[in-house]
Design an enzyme around this catalytic site. Structure first.
Site, PDB file in Angstrom:
ATOM      1  N   ASP A 229       0.840  -1.194   0.000  1.00 26.74           N
ATOM      2  CA  ASP A 229       0.000   0.000   0.000  1.00 26.74           C
ATOM      3  C   ASP A 229       0.878   1.248   0.000  1.00 26.74           C
ATOM      4  OD1 ASP A 229      -3.073   0.616   0.377  1.00 26.74           O
ATOM      5  OD2 ASP A 229      -1.951   2.160   1.456  1.00 26.74           O
TER       6      ASP A 229
ATOM      7  N   TYR B 270      -2.428  12.449   2.833  1.00 23.79           N
ATOM      8  CA  TYR B 270      -2.860  11.558   3.922  1.00 23.79           C
ATOM      9  C   TYR B 270      -2.119  11.888   5.217  1.00 23.79           C
ATOM     10  CZ  TYR B 270      -5.498   8.552   0.740  1.00 23.79           C
ATOM     11  OH  TYR B 270      -6.422   8.077  -0.144  1.00 23.79           O
TER      12      TYR B 270
HETATM   13  O1  CP3 Z   1      -3.345  -2.590  -7.266  1.00 25.53           O
HETATM   14  C1  CP3 Z   1      -3.066  -3.547  -6.523  1.00 25.53           C
HETATM   15  O2  CP3 Z   1      -3.727  -4.617  -6.504  1.00 25.53           O
HETATM   16  C2  CP3 Z   1      -1.815  -3.470  -5.661  1.00 25.53           C
HETATM   17  C3  CP3 Z   1      -2.013  -3.175  -4.289  1.00 25.53           C
HETATM   18  C4  CP3 Z   1      -2.472  -1.788  -3.894  1.00 25.53           C
HETATM   19  C5  CP3 Z   1      -3.288  -1.553  -2.764  1.00 25.53           C
HETATM   20  N1  CP3 Z   1      -3.373  -0.200  -2.575  1.00 25.53           N
HETATM   21  C6  CP3 Z   1      -3.898  -2.599  -1.931  1.00 25.53           C
HETATM   22  C7  CP3 Z   1      -5.022  -2.251  -1.039  1.00 25.53           C
HETATM   23  C8  CP3 Z   1      -2.144  -0.541  -4.436  1.00 25.53           C
HETATM   24  C9  CP3 Z   1      -1.359  -0.216  -5.694  1.00 25.53           C
HETATM   25  C10 CP3 Z   1      -2.698   0.451  -3.579  1.00 25.53           C
HETATM   26  C11 CP3 Z   1      -2.511   1.895  -3.791  1.00 25.53           C
HETATM   27  C12 CP3 Z   1      -3.235   2.832  -2.949  1.00 25.53           C
HETATM   28  N2  CP3 Z   1      -3.519   2.740  -1.621  1.00 25.53           N
HETATM   29  C13 CP3 Z   1      -3.673   4.093  -3.395  1.00 25.53           C
HETATM   30  C14 CP3 Z   1      -3.447   4.648  -4.773  1.00 25.53           C
HETATM   31  C15 CP3 Z   1      -4.352   4.040  -5.798  1.00 25.53           C
HETATM   32  C16 CP3 Z   1      -5.786   4.402  -5.642  1.00 25.53           C
HETATM   33  O3  CP3 Z   1      -6.596   3.456  -5.441  1.00 25.53           O
HETATM   34  O4  CP3 Z   1      -6.115   5.599  -5.743  1.00 25.53           O
HETATM   35  C17 CP3 Z   1      -4.301   4.731  -2.309  1.00 25.53           C
HETATM   36  C18 CP3 Z   1      -4.950   6.085  -2.327  1.00 25.53           C
HETATM   37  C19 CP3 Z   1      -4.179   3.868  -1.187  1.00 25.53           C
HETATM   38  C20 CP3 Z   1      -4.620   4.111   0.199  1.00 25.53           C
HETATM   39  C21 CP3 Z   1      -5.653   3.147   0.605  1.00 25.53           C
HETATM   40  N3  CP3 Z   1      -5.410   1.816   0.855  1.00 25.53           N
HETATM   41  C22 CP3 Z   1      -7.013   3.401   0.819  1.00 25.53           C
HETATM   42  C23 CP3 Z   1      -7.696   4.737   0.637  1.00 25.53           C
HETATM   43  C24 CP3 Z   1      -7.597   2.193   1.221  1.00 25.53           C
HETATM   44  C25 CP3 Z   1      -8.998   1.983   1.726  1.00 25.53           C
HETATM   45  C26 CP3 Z   1      -9.981   1.873   0.635  1.00 25.53           C
HETATM   46  C27 CP3 Z   1     -10.334   0.440   0.421  1.00 25.53           C
HETATM   47  O5  CP3 Z   1     -10.397   0.029  -0.743  1.00 25.53           O
HETATM   48  O6  CP3 Z   1     -10.568  -0.252   1.418  1.00 25.53           O
HETATM   49  C28 CP3 Z   1      -6.590   1.205   1.186  1.00 25.53           C
HETATM   50  C29 CP3 Z   1      -6.753  -0.228   1.514  1.00 25.53           C
HETATM   51  C30 CP3 Z   1      -6.299  -1.222   0.493  1.00 25.53           C
HETATM   52  N4  CP3 Z   1      -5.154  -1.126  -0.246  1.00 25.53           N
HETATM   53  C31 CP3 Z   1      -6.954  -2.441   0.176  1.00 25.53           C
HETATM   54  C32 CP3 Z   1      -6.160  -3.087  -0.774  1.00 25.53           C
HETATM   55  C33 CP3 Z   1      -6.417  -4.432  -1.404  1.00 25.53           C
HETATM   56  C34 CP3 Z   1      -8.242  -2.942   0.831  1.00 25.53           C
HETATM   57  C35 CP3 Z   1      -7.944  -3.330   2.232  1.00 25.53           C
HETATM   58  C36 CP3 Z   1      -8.648  -4.598   2.702  1.00 25.53           C
HETATM   59  O7  CP3 Z   1      -8.550  -5.650   2.065  1.00 25.53           O
HETATM   60  O8  CP3 Z   1      -9.267  -4.507   3.755  1.00 25.53           O
END
Ligand code: CP3
Length: 352
Positions: free
Chosen positions: A80, A155
């Protein structure tokens, strides 16, 4: 005449070297994640999301899950963008159903003192990359990534996902402090990406998810210059892996981004016009994108038509088929399978 690239060279790398294909390489942002039942089962075993990202065995498994199911041309390491603030000493956690939360922003000098230590604290992600690279077929590429400094800074300043008003206000009220924070992030991110490349990442992607809403000079200062500085430092360390930059929401400023940042690939968001993509291709960039993740979830004839349109409008030049933003958790697997089969000619498989 230059020699033909090895047919085993992953199609994604060939596309980023400027090659156009009858069928472009394809991968999806958030291809690993809650849209897959096998991910949800794995996730249920993790203490929390951060611990999951820092467990190389589990993170490698999550990275590989979509690769077993779908004929994607690339895997993206399961991690992440908020692991960096945590490695710099600002606590990060995820509230169920709400998203990320961060402790108050530490003094910038305190963060700067942690730069050296931060890369070591991210060594688990290097181990994940090594594990994935050892298991992934040689013709499928492995992507490493980090957040863009501005997006990560929003963030860190606001303590959560938001409309970024407090972060923009901070940029005007405390310009030196913000520049110092961005510099800490540029240096720690460059080192993190070098570590990822040395651990097996063959492509490096910068996710600048909150590039929207910045005036031109702010965009130059907070996005263009920091991205160029990161790439400079990564190149100075001897890493040659191609970069994909994703200035999501930059709109009319995407041209300026592509002009000034030495990325091999530019990832386009959902609204990117056909002409913008063609212009970037004509300037020697490989483009990636830009299927609407909501349309992928919706499916049906409109989805099929948009897939054909994207292949037609951009497929003549170097192009990577992808979404304009990540796969939504409630996206039917059949829709993902259908699009990936249309692009690759290969069906999805139910995992054993
Ligand atoms: O793309 C991929 O599969 C690779 C893994 C990846 C994750 N986050 C896994 C994740 C990548 C490249 C990210 C990038 C990320 N993380 C961004 C930039 C890309 C975008 O989506 O705009 C941002 C802003 C984040 C910060 C983040 N992480 C947020 C806002 C959240 C919560 C929103 C949500 O979907 O729950 C996360 C959590 C997150 N990152 C999850 C995953 C698979 C979900 C968490 C879970 O499984 O509980």
């Amino acid at each position: 005449m230059s020699s033909l690239p090895d047919q085993k060279t992953p199609r994604l790398l060939r596309a980023l070297a400027g090659e156009a294909f009858e069928r472009p390489p394809v991968w999806f942002m958030r291809q690993a994640g809650r849209s897959l039942p096998e991910y949800r089962a794995l996730r249920a075993r993790a203490k929390d999301f951060i611990a999951f990202c820092h467990d190389p065995e589990m993170a490698a498994e999550a990275t590989l899950q979509p690769m077993r199911r779908f004929p994607f041309d690339a895997a993206i390491v399961f991690a992440d963008i908020l692991l960096i603030p945590r490695a710099l000493g600002q606590d990060v956690w995820f509230e169920a159903g709400e998203g990320p939360r961060l402790a108050a922003l530490p003094p910038i000098e305190a963060l700067a003192e942690q730069i050296d230590a931060s890369t070591g604290r991210l060594a688990d992600i290097g181990e994940t990359l090594q594990r994935v690279r050892a298991e992934l077929e040689p013709d499928r590429a492995l992507i490493g990534f980090a957040g863009g400094p501005w997006t990560v800074a929003t963030y860190m300043i606001e303590g959560r996902g938001s409309e970024r008003e407090a972060a923009r206000a901070f940029a005007y009220a405390e310009p030196e402090k913000l520049d110092a924070l961005i510099e800490v992030l540029v240096e720690s991110t460059a080192r993190y990406l070098v570590m990822q490349a040395r651990s097996g990442a063959q492509v490096l992607k910068l996710f600048e998810s909150w590039a929207e809403g910045l005036a031109e000079d702010m965009f130059e200062r907070l996005v263009v210059q920091p991205h160029a500085a990161i790439i400079d430092r990564v190149r100075a360390a001897g890493v040659t892996a191609p970069f994909i930059g994703f200035p999501r929401g930059a709109g009319a400023l995407v041209d300026a981004y592509a002009e000034a940042v030495p990325v091999e690939g530019v990832a386009l968001d959902t609204q990117a016009p056909a002409a913008l993509g063609r212009r970037l291709q004509a300037q020697g960039k490989t483009i990636q994108g830009a299927l609407d993740n909501l349309l992928l979830r919706q499916g049906g004839a409109a989805l099929d038509a948009r897939v054909e349109q994207l292949l037609e409008q951009w497929g003549q030049g170097p192009y990577i088929f992808n979404l304009g933003h990540g796969v939504l958790p409630d996206t039917p697997i059949a829709h993902i399978a259908r699009v990936v089969e249309r692009v690759t000619g290969k069906p999805a498989r139910e995992p054993a």
